[in-house]
Design a protein around this motif. Structure first.
Motif, mmCIF file in Angstrom:
data_model
loop_
_atom_site.group_PDB
_atom_site.id
_atom_site.type_symbol
_atom_site.label_atom_id
_atom_site.label_comp_id
_atom_site.label_asym_id
_atom_site.label_seq_id
_atom_site.Cartn_x
_atom_site.Cartn_y
_atom_site.Cartn_z
ATOM 1 N N VAL A 191 15.426 -37.438 -25.575
ATOM 2 C CA VAL A 191 14.914 -36.254 -26.256
ATOM 3 C C VAL A 191 14.545 -35.158 -25.267
ATOM 4 C CG1 VAL A 191 12.501 -37.024 -26.229
ATOM 5 C CG2 VAL A 191 13.273 -35.483 -28.033
ATOM 6 N N ASP A 192 14.744 -33.908 -25.685
ATOM 7 C CA ASP A 192 14.293 -32.766 -24.890
ATOM 8 C C ASP A 192 12.822 -32.541 -25.254
ATOM 9 O OD1 ASP A 192 13.632 -30.295 -23.800
ATOM 10 O OD2 ASP A 192 15.586 -29.406 -24.221
ATOM 11 N N VAL A 193 11.929 -33.082 -24.455
ATOM 12 C CA VAL A 193 10.494 -33.032 -24.730
ATOM 13 C C VAL A 193 10.018 -31.600 -24.938
ATOM 14 C CG1 VAL A 193 8.226 -33.401 -23.689
ATOM 15 C CG2 VAL A 193 9.950 -35.199 -23.563
ATOM 16 N N PHE A 194 10.469 -30.704 -24.083
ATOM 17 C CA PHE A 194 9.989 -29.321 -24.159
ATOM 18 C C PHE A 194 10.444 -28.639 -25.448
ATOM 19 C CE2 PHE A 194 10.412 -30.179 -19.540
ATOM 20 C CZ PHE A 194 9.069 -30.119 -19.227
ATOM 21 N N ALA A 195 11.678 -28.915 -25.884
ATOM 22 C CA ALA A 195 12.189 -28.303 -27.109
ATOM 23 C C ALA A 195 11.396 -28.777 -28.326
ATOM 24 C CB ALA A 195 13.670 -28.626 -27.281
ATOM 25 N N VAL A 196 11.067 -30.066 -28.362
ATOM 26 C CA VAL A 196 10.302 -30.612 -29.486
ATOM 27 C C VAL A 196 8.913 -29.985 -29.540
ATOM 28 C CG1 VAL A 196 9.204 -32.699 -30.413
ATOM 29 C CG2 VAL A 196 11.550 -32.796 -29.554
ATOM 30 N N ALA A 220 8.416 -35.819 -16.755
ATOM 31 C CA ALA A 220 8.276 -35.951 -15.305
ATOM 32 C C ALA A 220 9.127 -37.105 -14.764
ATOM 33 C CB ALA A 220 6.805 -36.160 -14.939
ATOM 34 N N GLU A 221 9.136 -38.223 -15.489
ATOM 35 C CA GLU A 221 9.945 -39.377 -15.070
ATOM 36 C C GLU A 221 11.433 -39.049 -15.047
ATOM 37 O OE1 GLU A 221 8.874 -42.332 -17.902
ATOM 38 O OE2 GLU A 221 6.839 -42.598 -17.088
ATOM 39 N N MET A 222 11.860 -38.151 -15.933
ATOM 40 C CA MET A 222 13.264 -37.751 -15.991
ATOM 41 C C MET A 222 13.575 -36.624 -15.007
ATOM 42 S SD MET A 222 14.221 -37.973 -20.071
ATOM 43 C CE MET A 222 12.840 -36.992 -20.677
ATOM 44 N N GLY A 223 12.550 -36.214 -14.237
ATOM 45 C CA GLY A 223 12.749 -35.156 -13.255
ATOM 46 C C GLY A 223 12.857 -33.772 -13.860
ATOM 47 N N LYS A 224 12.320 -33.583 -15.077
ATOM 48 C CA LYS A 224 12.480 -32.306 -15.775
ATOM 49 C C LYS A 224 11.209 -31.457 -15.796
ATOM 50 C CE LYS A 224 16.283 -33.866 -18.634
ATOM 51 N NZ LYS A 224 16.873 -33.996 -19.987
ATOM 52 N N LEU A 225 10.113 -31.988 -15.265
ATOM 53 C CA LEU A 225 8.859 -31.239 -15.233
ATOM 54 C C LEU A 225 8.657 -30.645 -13.850
ATOM 55 C CD1 LEU A 225 6.123 -30.449 -16.539
ATOM 56 C CD2 LEU A 225 5.216 -32.637 -15.715
ATOM 57 N N ASP A 226 8.345 -29.343 -13.808
ATOM 58 C CA ASP A 226 8.082 -28.697 -12.527
ATOM 59 C C ASP A 226 6.982 -29.456 -11.784
ATOM 60 O OD1 ASP A 226 6.651 -26.687 -10.685
ATOM 61 O OD2 ASP A 226 8.453 -25.592 -11.267
ATOM 62 N N ARG A 227 7.177 -29.664 -10.497
ATOM 63 C CA ARG A 227 6.292 -30.551 -9.743
ATOM 64 C C ARG A 227 4.913 -29.965 -9.478
ATOM 65 N NH1 ARG A 227 9.869 -33.408 -5.095
ATOM 66 N NH2 ARG A 227 9.037 -31.655 -3.958
ATOM 67 N N CYS A 228 4.694 -28.721 -9.806
ATOM 68 C CA CYS A 228 3.348 -28.151 -9.629
ATOM 69 C C CYS A 228 2.398 -28.639 -10.722
ATOM 70 C CB CYS A 228 3.393 -26.630 -9.595
ATOM 71 S SG CYS A 228 3.631 -25.857 -11.210
ATOM 72 N N ARG A 242 8.300 -18.475 -23.354
ATOM 73 C CA ARG A 242 8.250 -18.119 -21.942
ATOM 74 C C ARG A 242 7.436 -19.146 -21.150
ATOM 75 N NH1 ARG A 242 9.787 -12.646 -21.191
ATOM 76 N NH2 ARG A 242 10.081 -11.556 -23.175
ATOM 77 N N PHE A 243 6.342 -19.599 -21.727
ATOM 78 C CA PHE A 243 5.503 -20.596 -21.067
ATOM 79 C C PHE A 243 6.276 -21.897 -20.869
ATOM 80 C CE2 PHE A 243 2.331 -24.067 -21.346
ATOM 81 C CZ PHE A 243 1.553 -23.766 -20.236
ATOM 82 N N ILE A 244 6.982 -22.335 -21.908
ATOM 83 C CA ILE A 244 7.740 -23.581 -21.842
ATOM 84 C C ILE A 244 8.846 -23.491 -20.786
ATOM 85 C CG2 ILE A 244 9.375 -25.044 -23.106
ATOM 86 C CD1 ILE A 244 6.609 -25.633 -24.010
ATOM 87 N N ARG A 245 9.512 -22.345 -20.726
ATOM 88 C CA ARG A 245 10.582 -22.202 -19.724
ATOM 89 C C ARG A 245 10.051 -22.373 -18.322
ATOM 90 N NH1 ARG A 245 12.558 -17.896 -22.933
ATOM 91 N NH2 ARG A 245 11.818 -16.315 -21.452
ATOM 92 N N GLY A 246 8.819 -21.946 -18.099
ATOM 93 C CA GLY A 246 8.219 -22.070 -16.771
ATOM 94 C C GLY A 246 7.826 -23.479 -16.390
ATOM 95 N N LEU A 247 7.846 -24.396 -17.359
ATOM 96 C CA LEU A 247 7.465 -25.777 -17.085
ATOM 97 C C LEU A 247 8.632 -26.615 -16.577
ATOM 98 C CD1 LEU A 247 5.389 -26.523 -20.329
ATOM 99 C CD2 LEU A 247 4.543 -25.643 -18.129
ATOM 100 N N ARG A 248 9.820 -26.179 -16.882
ATOM 101 C CA ARG A 248 10.996 -26.975 -16.545
ATOM 102 C C ARG A 248 11.265 -26.948 -15.050
ATOM 103 N NH1 ARG A 248 14.150 -28.273 -21.092
ATOM 104 N NH2 ARG A 248 13.588 -27.145 -23.011
ATOM 105 N N ALA A 249 11.648 -28.097 -14.536
ATOM 106 C CA ALA A 249 11.998 -28.168 -13.106
ATOM 107 C C ALA A 249 13.224 -27.316 -12.837
ATOM 108 C CB ALA A 249 12.271 -29.618 -12.714
ATOM 109 N N ALA A 250 13.232 -26.679 -11.666
ATOM 110 C CA ALA A 250 14.369 -25.815 -11.313
ATOM 111 C C ALA A 250 15.610 -26.668 -11.128
ATOM 112 C CB ALA A 250 14.051 -25.065 -10.022
#
Length: 203
Positions: free
Chosen positions: A82-87, A147-155, A195-203
């Motif tokens: 699942v795309d956590v951020f989209a949900v 985060a486990e899937m490497g999709k959360l920005d590390r900050c 916009r907030f959600i887009r900033g959470l995704r890992a580059a």
């Protein structure tokens, strides 16, 4: 028997609607059960037959506003791949749209925000805190998966992000409800959320 139960339920709803109006106009702390009874067109005894005290009445009013279904959201977030951020973005945007259209929900949430939770009303605050904590728990678990899937920005840590997301949503609703509805909650809220959600995704 059915008529008696139906009449009792109708009276109960009549009292809740009256309490909503009185609490919104006067504030919970300043409103008396006598004023609620007068607004409902019932006796004080009728109120106390349905509700033990003002705190009990206020608690039932709080429960009358449906909140996001935590179990349904949690199940959706646990789906493989699942795309956590989209949900989460969709769920939050839907909540803002519902709030923007539902005047009863607006009144009840405004009552909750303006309330002094001292004394007999403390249990209602405790109930709200439990709901907030449960939302944070569900979001933290979801962001941990991202985060486990490497999709959360590390900050971000999942816990910090879950709390911050809830604070942002609450602040957005408070700003809109208590300070004159100066912006389009559904449209501008959705844009800011995106916009907030887009900033959470890992580059």
């Amino acid at each position: 028997m059915r008529r008696t139960k139906a009449h009792a339920e109708a009276t109960r709803q009549q009292i809740l609607h009256a309490a909503e109006r009185v609490f919104f106009e006067k504030g919970v702390s300043n409103a008396s059960m006598e004023e609620v009874a007068l607004a409902a067109g019932v006796t004080r005894g009728a109120i106390y037959w349905h509700f033990a005290n003002k705190s009990d009445l206020f608690m039932e009013l709080y429960k009358s506003v449906p909140l996001p279904q935590e179990d349904m959201i949690a199940r959706e977030l646990e789906v493989e791949g699942v795309d956590v951020f989209a949900v989460i973005e969709r769920m939050a945007a839907e909540w803002l749209e519902v709030l923007a259209k539902d005047e009863q929900r607006q009144r009840i949430l405004s009552i909750l925000l303006r309330c002094d939770y001292g004394g007999e009303l403390a249990p209602v605050l405790a109930q709200q805190q439990q709901v907030f904590d449960e939302h944070v728990r569900i979001l933290e678990k979801a962001f941990a998966r991202a985060a486990e899937m490497g999709k959360l920005d590390r900050c971000w840590t999942p816990r910090a992000l879950a709390s911050s997301f809830c604070w942002m949503m609450k602040g957005l609703c408070v700003e809109w409800l208590l300070f004159g509805r100066r912006f389009d909650l559904a449209a501008e809220g959705r844009d800011g959320l995106s916009r907030f959600i887009r900033g959470l995704r890992a580059a």
